[in-house]
Design an enzyme around this catalytic site. Structure first.
Site, PDB file in Angstrom:
ATOM      1  NE  ARG A  41      -0.067  -8.930   2.107  1.00 52.47           N
ATOM      2  CZ  ARG A  41      -0.642  -8.746   3.288  1.00 52.47           C
ATOM      3  NH1 ARG A  41      -1.658  -9.515   3.660  1.00 52.47           N
ATOM      4  NH2 ARG A  41      -0.219  -7.804   4.100  1.00 52.47           N
TER       5      ARG A  41
ATOM      6  CE  LYS B 227      -5.947  -4.137   4.802  1.00 52.91           C
ATOM      7  NZ  LYS B 227      -6.520  -4.742   6.032  1.00 52.91           N
TER       8      LYS B 227
ATOM      9  CG  ASP C 257      -7.233  -8.110   7.069  1.00 58.84           C
ATOM     10  OD1 ASP C 257      -6.357  -8.044   7.947  1.00 58.84           O
ATOM     11  OD2 ASP C 257      -7.380  -7.240   6.188  1.00 58.84           O
TER      12      ASP C 257
ATOM     13  NE  ARG D 139      -2.106  -1.068   3.714  1.00 61.48           N
ATOM     14  CZ  ARG D 139      -1.723  -0.042   4.459  1.00 61.48           C
ATOM     15  NH1 ARG D 139      -2.041   1.204   4.115  1.00 61.48           N
ATOM     16  NH2 ARG D 139      -1.040  -0.233   5.576  1.00 61.48           N
TER      17      ARG D 139
ATOM     18  CB  SER E 255       0.827  -6.458   8.294  1.00 56.23           C
ATOM     19  OG  SER E 255       1.432  -7.345   7.389  1.00 56.23           O
TER      20      SER E 255
ATOM     21  CG  HIS F 233      -6.730  -4.510  10.853  1.00 61.41           C
ATOM     22  ND1 HIS F 233      -5.388  -4.265  11.062  1.00 61.41           N
ATOM     23  CD2 HIS F 233      -6.803  -5.223   9.706  1.00 61.41           C
ATOM     24  CE1 HIS F 233      -4.681  -4.806  10.090  1.00 61.41           C
ATOM     25  NE2 HIS F 233      -5.510  -5.391   9.256  1.00 61.41           N
TER      26      HIS F 233
ATOM     27  CE  LYS G 193      -5.265  -9.009  10.915  1.00 62.11           C
ATOM     28  NZ  LYS G 193      -3.931  -8.612  10.445  1.00 62.11           N
ATOM     29  CB  THR G 194      -3.642 -14.740   8.196  1.00 62.11           C
ATOM     30  OG1 THR G 194      -4.187 -13.483   7.770  1.00 62.11           O
ATOM     31  CG2 THR G 194      -4.035 -15.817   7.200  1.00 62.11           C
TER      32      THR G 194
END
Length: 592
Positions: free
Chosen positions: A377, A257, A313, A115, A294, A276, A298-299
């Site tokens: 990704r 996003k 997410d 980003r 990030s 988030h 989380k994932t």
């Protein structure tokens, strides 16, 4: 695959007679005429905006605006199937099939592999002027500048032989979901949106009216300085009119996003907590939420074979419970290991998209290679995780886990938080970035990001904190801070917390076993308590002071990080509500 001659509301889908330039040239005047208002101006968007009424935010939603008629263009291709998207991506040379990686498609995002937060803007007009927390994260943009860039996209679309329209939703809860339309020049971006957003049923497309429209083309901004932009890259939202633009970057994450940022504005103003986070639900219906920036896990931690994945997410929390805002996952691929992350590894198959992953000469993925970018990704629909929750919804959260990758190595692996500690750490959103290859950088760098996702939070932090407090108090939710970073020393000296140990900690939380442990007294640096024992975790690791061999270095590092927390939170001291929370965080005295 044989070409199909199918239409929906006059929109061609893989038609054997796709429109050529002659069709577009003949159609362009009438397409522009559809935007004609009382003005005689030739500017398509200026005319469009001439009849778009001013809107204000009500308690429930934005007042509907008149949609731009993209579907009337003969080159519009709407909501392709996965096979059709695959054919389009390959025919246009936008990607390649990795036959040795389960026929996954590989794409390259070009100049930008992540980003562009410094080129992210929000239109400073209407209700947003008073609601948005303006600053270095939420950068204001004049409406006239937004309209100019929007016009560049609009004009480019009008002259295209072919472009792609994805119509779907953001949010699994029908009570608060938003209809989103994403118009893209690239077929693989259309594929990405199909993976990531909630897909509409055929009957939902018949009278579809978007609440949020995002344009993403290769339009170029030549006069960016005159428009008050930092560069020719512009990712912007007009929250009053429900419009978004992605300009000068082909990194797909900007689209998801952008929609998430919009929901983080709309939902809280309806009294709904937006987060988030990843989320899972157990066989007995107990919901767990994982907040984290990030790289904090989380994932990874939500890909749990013993539980059902709600999402990885972005989520909301309303009066019914927790719900996913997305329809897919966007996982980091760097260092992906089939042993440690089997569910994510298995999800990379046909219909998934890999971005910027390095391929070996044998045609396989080298997930360890970060030479192209560390931010490799993979996007895939949620159903690629076998134990996903198909509704994207579950009940109220029993446990909330804040994930912090502490590269200083001084935070306990797990701490149980009081309500005010929970609000303090939610607002702080701490993690640490490991020193990279930049000359002169030799130690970890602390990062504080509101709600563990400050780049996507348009409203003041207090708004999210108050909603979170209401939810955890109403439902008796227990909140924990889990360090997935370093132990026994800072980065370069200590070791990264083993994922097996972290999973044992999370399992102790989810089963309630951790509540049976004896806890330490709050430490004098962070006011955090930790369990003295926990099955599957070395008791020495549970107490950072025992894990460090150099006790003096440990205390000095604790003092250093504590001051970083305090300095960051100092910007809220003018607000009594926030100032009270400061006494419950590092450097405070409330629990001493």
């Amino acid at each position: 695959m044989a070409a199909k001659n199918r239409t929906m509301q006059g929109v061609r889908r893989m038609d054997s007679n796709q429109p050529g330039q002659e069709d577009v040239d003949n159609y362009l005047p009438s397409f522009k005429a559809k935007f004609a208002g009382p003005s005689s101006c030739d500017n398509v968007v200026e005319q469009a905006m001439a009849f778009v009424p001013a809107v204000t935010h009500t308690e429930s939603r934005l007042v509907e605006i008149q949609p731009l008629d993209y579907l009337a263009h003969p080159g519009a291709i709407r909501n392709l199937s996965y096979d059709e998207m695959r054919d389009e991506v390959l025919a246009r040379g936008e990607g390649r099939v990795l036959e040795k990686e389960n026929d996954t498609i590989l794409v390259d995002t070009g100049t930008f592999t992540g980003r562009c937060p410094k080129d992210r803007y929000i239109v400073d007009a209407g209700a947003a002027h008073d609601n948005v927390d303006w600053g270095a994260v939420n950068i204001p943009l004049a409406q006239a500048s937004f309209d100019t860039v929007f016009n560049l996209h609009q004009t480019r679309i009008a002259g295209m032989e072919k472009f792609y329209v994805f119509d779907g939703f953001v949010g699994a809860s029908k009570a608060s979901r938003r209809a989103v339309r994403v118009v893209t020049e690239l077929a693989w971006h259309h594929h990405f949106c199909t993976n990531m957003f909630v897909r509409a049923k055929p009957e939902e497309l018949v009278h579809f009216k978007p609440d949020l429209t995002i344009l993403n083309t290769r339009a170029e901004i030549e006069n960016w300085k005159d428009l008050g932009l930092r560069s020719a890259t512009c990712v912007a939202l007009d929250l009053n009119r429900g419009l978004g633009i992605v300009t000068g970057t082909e990194y797909s994450g900007e689209m998801k996003k952008g929609a998430f940022s919009a929901m983080n504005y709309y939902l809280p103003l309806q009294g709904i907590m937006s987060m988030h986070s990843s989320a899972t639900v157990g066989p007995d219906g107990d919901t767990a939420i994982f907040f984290g920036l990030s790289g904090t896990g989380k994932t990874t931690l939500s890909a749990d074979p013993t539980r059902f994945l709600i999402g990885d997410d972005e989520h909301g929390w309303d009066e019914e419970g927790v719900f996913n805002l997305e329809g897919g996952c966007y996982a980091k691929m760097i260092d992906l290991n089939p042993v440690k992350e089997p569910l994510i590894h298995a999800a990379i198959r046909r219909d998934a998209i890999l971005e910027n992953v390095v391929i070996t000469p044998e045609g396989t993925c080298d997930y360890m290679d970060g030479s192209r970018t560390e931010n490799t990704r993979g996007s895939y629909p949620t159903w690629h995780i076998p134990n996903h929750e198909p509704t994207g919804k579950a009940g109220h959260a029993k446990n909330v886990i804040f994930l912090a990758c502490d590269a200083f190595g001084v935070l306990p692996p797990v701490s149980k938080l009081t309500t005010k500690q929970s609000l303090y750490h939610l607002v702080s959103g701490y993690t640490a970035k490991v020193a990279g290859t930049e000359q002169g950088v030799t130690e970890p760098m602390a990062t504080f990001s509101t709600c563990f996702g400050g780049a996507f939070m348009p409203l003041p932090p207090r708004k999210y904190a108050e909603l979170f407090q209401k939810k955890i108090e109403e439902h008796g939710t227990t909140v924990y801070l889990v360090n997935t970073g370093w132990s026994g020393g800072a980065y370069g000296v200590g070791k990264r917390m083993d994922i097996v140990a972290t999973r044992a900690i999370v399992n102790g939380i989810l089963t309630g076993e951790i509540l049976e442990s004896e806890w330490t007294s709050p430490d004098r640096f962070f006011q955090l308590s930790s369990p003295k024992t926990l099955p599957g975790v070395d008791s020495k690791v549970l107490d950072p002071s025992l894990a460090w061999e150099d006790k003096a270095a440990y205390e000095a590092t604790c003092e250093k990080l504590s001051k970083m927390y305090s300095t960051n939170f100092g910007k809220y001291q003018s607000d009594p509500f926030m100032a009270d929370l400061a006494d419950h965080g590092p450097g405070g005295k409330a629990l001493q």
